[in-house]
Scaffold this active site. Structure first.
Site, PDB file in Angstrom:
ATOM      1  N   TYR A   1       7.956 -15.412  21.828  1.00 40.04           N
ATOM      2  CA  TYR A   1       7.272 -15.433  23.360  1.00 40.04           C
ATOM      3  C   TYR A   1       7.256 -13.835  23.651  1.00 40.04           C
ATOM      4  CZ  TYR A   1       7.709 -15.395  28.369  1.00 40.04           C
ATOM      5  OH  TYR A   1       7.478 -15.308  29.527  1.00 40.04           O
TER       6      TYR A   1
ATOM      7  N   LYS B   1       4.017 -11.561  25.051  1.00 38.30           N
ATOM      8  CA  LYS B   1       4.033 -10.801  26.284  1.00 38.30           C
ATOM      9  C   LYS B   1       3.386  -9.235  25.854  1.00 38.30           C
ATOM     10  CE  LYS B   1       4.326 -14.325  29.124  1.00 38.30           C
ATOM     11  NZ  LYS B   1       3.120 -14.774  29.637  1.00 38.30           N
TER      12      LYS B   1
END
Length: 258
Positions: free
Chosen positions: A147, A151
């Site tokens: 994750y 990002k």
């Protein structure tokens, strides 16, 4: 009347963005893989809301959804790449297909959206892209490895296009919230959320996106906007501190209590 297209608009941050922009007189496109839920929200919001199906990993669906929306709205002014997923816990405990799915949605979904939207954005009298990055793109987060990676990619992609698309008069910006009170962080397996807490509401992120959307292009308008005090603190700390200090602080955040 200006328009905004939101991916992942059925719930959480996406739904909060839709509600806020409807209140401010925008035509709002609510697109999501969950068609029934997004159609229900559009009905609730009224005649200036349009719902549709969108799997952000499918470039053909992006093309169809954006063309459909821009025809209905008259133009595409603002694209918000909001759709995203999160798997938490030790890297090796998450199956590889889930890591790949995170990349497909969180990175490729943003690339697909920007690629499909550019011809329409270039035609508008005012155009802007706002991507959902994260405070996890400030320093890699333990138990959120893929994750966090996704990002960081959104952060770099945003910086690149913000420079490239200046020639078209299009700013490409992102927001970087810490943990937000949404279904995404429910039962999350990471020490960082236990130590940092969940202090932001979807409406906080939506308000920041609205502030960025309404500003005219100015030399001092930043590409990245951390949302909330803690995200701002971490963002500024990362710029001022030596790398070993940033690493140490993130080790302490990730460390389980004895």
């Amino acid at each position: 009347m200006q328009s905004i297209f939101i991916s992942g608009a059925a719930q959480g941050i996406g739904a909060a963005i839709a509600r806020l922009f409807i209140q401010h007189g925008y035509k709002v496109g609510l697109y999501d893989i969950n068609l029934a839920q997004v159609e229900q929200l559009a009905t609730e919001l009224g005649k200036n809301a349009k719902a549709g199906l969108l799997d952000v990993t499918d470039p053909a669906q992006w093309q169809q959804a954006l063309q459909e929306f821009s025809t209905w709205a008259g133009q595409l002014n603002i694209l918000v790449n909001n759709a995203g997923i999160l798997y938490s816990g030790p890297f090796e405990n998450t199956d590889l297909s889930s890591h790949h799915r995170t990349i497909d949605i969180n990175i490729k979904g943003v690339i697909n959206g920007c690629y499909a939207a550019l011809p329409l954005l270039k035609q508008a009298n005012f155009a802007r892209v706002i991507n959902l990055s994260s405070a996890s793109a400030i320093y890699g987060q333990a138990d959120l490895a893929t994750y966090s990676t996704s990002k960081f990619a959104v952060r770099g992609f945003t910086e690149s296009l913000d420079i490239e698309w200046q020639k078209y008069g299009i700013r490409v910006l992102d927001v970087m919230p810490l943990f937000v009170q949404t279904a995404m962080v429910k039962d999350m397996d990471a020490q960082s959320i236990k130590k940092m807490g969940v202090n932001l509401k979807p409406e906080d992120v939506a308000q920041q996106i609205y502030e960025l959307a309404k500003l005219k292009d100015q030399p001092w308008l930043p590409t990245h906007t951390p949302v909330g005090f803690k995200a701002k603190f971490l963002f500024n700390l990362s710029k001022l501190s030596p790398q070993f200090i940033n690493r140490l602080s993130n080790i302490l955040i990730a460390q389980k209590p004895k």
